[in-house]
Design an enzyme around this catalytic site. Sequence first.
Site, PDB file in Angstrom:
ATOM      1  N   GLY A 139       5.330  -2.328  -9.915  1.00 41.51           N
ATOM      2  CA  GLY A 139       5.458  -1.207 -10.851  1.00 41.51           C
ATOM      3  C   GLY A 139       4.444  -1.273 -11.975  1.00 41.51           C
ATOM      4  CB  ALA A 140       1.091  -2.826 -12.152  1.00 40.79           C
ATOM      5  N   GLY A 186       3.537   1.851 -14.290  1.00 37.65           N
ATOM      6  CA  GLY A 186       4.472   2.403 -15.263  1.00 37.65           C
ATOM      7  C   GLY A 186       4.155   1.955 -16.682  1.00 37.65           C
ATOM      8  N   GLY A 187       4.868   2.527 -17.641  1.00 33.10           N
ATOM      9  CA  GLY A 187       4.596   2.225 -19.039  1.00 33.10           C
ATOM     10  C   GLY A 187       4.756   0.758 -19.376  1.00 33.10           C
ATOM     11  CE1 TYR A 233      17.092   2.505 -13.976  1.00 35.92           C
ATOM     12  CE2 TYR A 233      18.572   2.050 -15.815  1.00 35.92           C
ATOM     13  CZ  TYR A 233      17.308   1.985 -15.246  1.00 35.92           C
ATOM     14  OH  TYR A 233      16.278   1.387 -15.931  1.00 35.92           O
TER      15      TYR A 233
END
Length: 240
Positions: free
Chosen positions: A9-10, A12-13, A148
Amino acid sequence: MHKYVLITGASGGIGQAVAYQLAEKGYHLYLHYNQNEESIKELLNKLSPFKGEYIPIHADLAVPEGYLKVSSQIYSLDAIVHCGGMGQYGLLMDLKLDEAMALMNVHVLSPLMLTKELLPKLISKKSGNIVVITSIWGQTGAACEVAYSAAKGAQISFVKALSKEVALNGIRVNAIAPGAIDTPMMAGFSEEETERIAFEIPMGRLGQAEEIAKGTAFLLSDDSSYMTGQVLAINGGWYT
């Protein structure tokens, strides 16, 4: 010798902030992404002054065997930062099966199976670190984010269990549970809703991705050498 870290997930913020922080500290990086290739290209440009080795890896971790596409491209490895994620908002009664399956694949099954594939590389070195970026909702749960919250709670149990299993191999496993962080994942909230959330937080503001990145760097460093199986809460006092 430089150390190699896989960041899922690099794009993403938080993932980008973690990558920048680690590159600044001299780590070589495997940068996993799925849909946001432009963000990875921009990130590679930002990292270039640090002169490290930065390897982009494209794979969809929402599908059952996506993790194999990542693991097959990893060679030398010293640490894993599981940062990939996706949101899911709405009442549980409105949740669709395909949404639930994608959510659980990204947050639970893919990290679990990817770690399983890569553990031998860490065990062979008798050292290593695994950091999972989970969530405040994995600790306390949130209405309208039931699936989630369940996925993030599972991540915390994964960290606590695996830390005991691999401690004698010299591998530490920890988690960070961010609160509300000012990243694109908050884009679905209106300005009024964001202000209301900030008002509920004792520190009176949302967190910054860089603050999560600094916590990650700490958990990867020798400064946390006697920490394993822990959940580092970075949430401005929102949940204690």
